[in-house]
Structure formats: C-alpha cells, structure tokens
Design an enzyme around this catalytic site. Sequence first.
Site, PDB file in Angstrom:
ATOM      1  CE  LYS A 102      57.548  59.138  10.556  1.00 20.24           C
ATOM      2  NZ  LYS A 102      58.926  58.595  10.707  1.00 20.24           N
ATOM      3  CB  SER A 103      54.585  61.664  14.326  1.00 22.13           C
ATOM      4  OG  SER A 103      55.969  61.566  14.130  1.00 22.13           O
TER       5      SER A 103
ATOM      6  CD  GLN B 196      58.982  54.969  16.459  1.00 21.16           C
ATOM      7  OE1 GLN B 196      59.299  53.825  16.123  1.00 21.16           O
ATOM      8  NE2 GLN B 196      59.027  55.982  15.614  1.00 21.16           N
TER       9      GLN B 196
ATOM     10  CD  GLU C 145      60.923  64.382  15.039  1.00 20.69           C
ATOM     11  OE1 GLU C 145      60.049  64.895  14.346  1.00 20.69           O
ATOM     12  OE2 GLU C 145      60.705  63.464  15.852  1.00 20.69           O
TER      13      GLU C 145
END
Length: 432
Positions: free
Chosen positions: A30-31, A176, A322
């Site tokens: 996803k990143s 982020q 995470e």
Amino acid sequence: MTTPAAHADLWPAPTTTGPLDATVTLPGSKSLTNRALVLAALADGPSVVRRALRSRDTLLMARALTALGATVDTATEDWTVSPLGGALPSGRAEVDCGLAGTVMRFVPPAAGLVRGAVAFDGDPHMRKRPVGEILTALRTLGVAVDDTDGALPFTVHGTGAVAGGTVVIDASASSQFVSALLLAGARFETGIEVRHEGEPIPSLPHIEMTIAMLRDRGVAVDDGEPDRWAVAPGQVEARDETIEPDLSNAAPFLALAAVSGGSVVVRDWPTSTTQAGDALRDLLARMGCTVERVPTGLRVTGPADGWRGLQGLEVDLHDVGELAPAVAALCALAGSPSRLTGIAHIRGHETDRLAALAAELGGLGADVVEHPDGLSLRPAALSGGVFHTYADHRMAHAGVIIGAAVPGVLVEDVATTGKTFPDFAGFWSGLF
C-alpha cells in the site's frame, strides 16, 4: 480509541492442529502503491503502476487523484496514470479519505497545484487523526485552507501553483507529514525545504521510501542534515514502477509459521527494500524462528513446539510501529516476558492501538500492561472470546494470530482487513 462495535459480524478464527507448510503470494505494498500514484499524477507524462495493490486505501487514492484531474485506469493489476491538468472542470472537487492516512495527508499538497476548491472528508474516526501540521505548512507556502482545529473536514483552495519555500513542522505524530510535502515539493515554484522540530519522527523508513522514489524520478533531494529535507524544483519524470509485495502484510503469515511450528514462504521478498516490514526477519529470528532466504522468497520456520517455544522480546519498535499489533500478539503467546517501546505514535493510527491491544489481548487472558509508549507482556494462559478490531486492519491481524494458537477466538469485523488485503479472511482460512 474507537468504541468497539456490538457483537455482530464475528468471525471464528481458525486454529492450527499441527505444523502448517504454505507458500503465499502477497498483494502489493500500500505504501509503495499510493506514493507511486501520487508521483504519477504529478509527473511530466503518463506512466504505469504495475502490480498495484487493489484495496480500499489505494482505490480511494485513485479516486482522489481523479477528482483532481488525473486519470487512473484501475481495470487491471497494472494501473495507467495520466497526470493532473490545470483546473478542475467544475471548479470544485470532493475527496473521500475513508480511513486512509495517505489520502488525507498526501493529496492536499497536490490539491494546491490545481485551480479550484478541493473538499476533504472521510470516515468518522478520520476526524480524530492528525493532519494540522500539513495544513499549517500549506498556509505558510501561500495555499488557502479552510479547516476547523486542523482536522477533517477541510477545503484546499488551489490556484494552479504553489510558491514553495521553507516550512517548519512537528512530525513526531507521523512521518507522513514529511512525505506529503516532499512528494509534491518538486512541482512548487521554488521547491520546498522541510524542517522538523519536536520529538523524534516515527517510521523513518517511510520517509526514506519517499526519497528513494523521488530520486528514481529524477528529483533532487538533499537529506544530508538530520531533521531537514530539501527538494529542488523541477519535473517529476514519468516512470513505470512495479510494486513490491506488502511486507507489513506478511506479518500474520510469517507469524503463522511461528505459532504452528511449521514453515511459511513469502514469495518475491525483495533483496533490498525501504519497507518497514523487512524488520520482521530480525524480529522473528529473535523470537526463536529460523529465517532464511530461498530462491522463491523468504522462509520462516517456527520453533519445533510452535508458539510454546517462542521467546519474548525487548525491542524499540519506533521505526516500525505498524508491526506492533502482530508482534504484540506473538509476545502474548511467548514463554518469556516482553517489553515493546517507542510506539506512542501508534495511538494516532486507525485507532489507539496501544489501548486497543491492551484491552483485547487482556480480554483473552493475556498479562499485558499498557505504558505511555508501549506494552509489557508476561506469559499467561489465553482463552477464547471476542477480539474487537476497531475498524483497524492491523488489529484484525493480531486477532487471527491469537486465534491460530487459541481455540474459540471470534474476530469482530474481519472484513476491515480489506483496507490493504482484499479477501484476507478467505485467503487465511485456505491456509488451514
């Protein structure tokens, strides 16, 4: 922390009855997918994101960039992207962030580069997740933003250009914040210089991932000084990119080897990567697993007696927060004490993950203590029960790991795993 849902949609997590041997092919990262999509939308020509992850978060990103005037063809696993235009056709667009922090944070700087008003909102819990540092930075750069208390909902009023310059932010709540400004910085008239002032930034590998992807597209990035990043103005070169497997999504599958005493191979594990999930190799080895590279990828073999042979961990997970839910689940099963530190920032993820892990693991009998920046766990006998997920895919991963060792675990809302892994439950069950 989000309040648990009522006891509905409870999924009986399968339990191992002996060593499992499996080979798995994981969806894309996803990143990497969402960064590649943003850069493709800002590039100087069309490009292709190959083996893109198809999940809620990435489809939300594709729709957000389409709302800004790009085109993203998601019909196959190779997504073709044409870059942003100059003005919004109707002068206004709406972006649904869902529960995707990357959409909420990465898209606003790009919205400043189109002419029109772009309104952002998302799922109810997203209104609690921090984004104010980015909005303040955009105002410093001359972009008009309407918001209340630095959170969703907010509106970015783009003029088609951003002057650029220097911004000082506190990125201690999320890496982020830095990545969002760097991704769009080359398209600002004078580039951007981002300085961080505050507690140490979590998840630094994600900033390194952003920088590597920018450099791959011909963007000059100066990161030679701690807590300072400068992106020179210029074009973002169109580049086709093949997305690596999501190594953070590997956590429950490799944990399954540890729990069952079996062996799991994750195909196509990269030999070099900026993904935080690569830390699983070291973490699982320290817990008593055998970790080895094989021609097809990475193999993890659990202790001969499965989860009963797992060793506890004392580890700072600041840069790989995470992974904390999956690691905490394994530590709850381990035969010696554990202390996980450096992860206060995961309180601001999809839910307050520290509070949620303490509540749900404790609810199944784990001896767990919540600390301001982490968890401590001691050996205890666990039993079945409901494991709430708080609309958080990583919490669901923790639940299924416990369920693989402990009969009778009912994972609430396992479908939340669709955020990064479509049909996770079916895929997981198939391994048993």
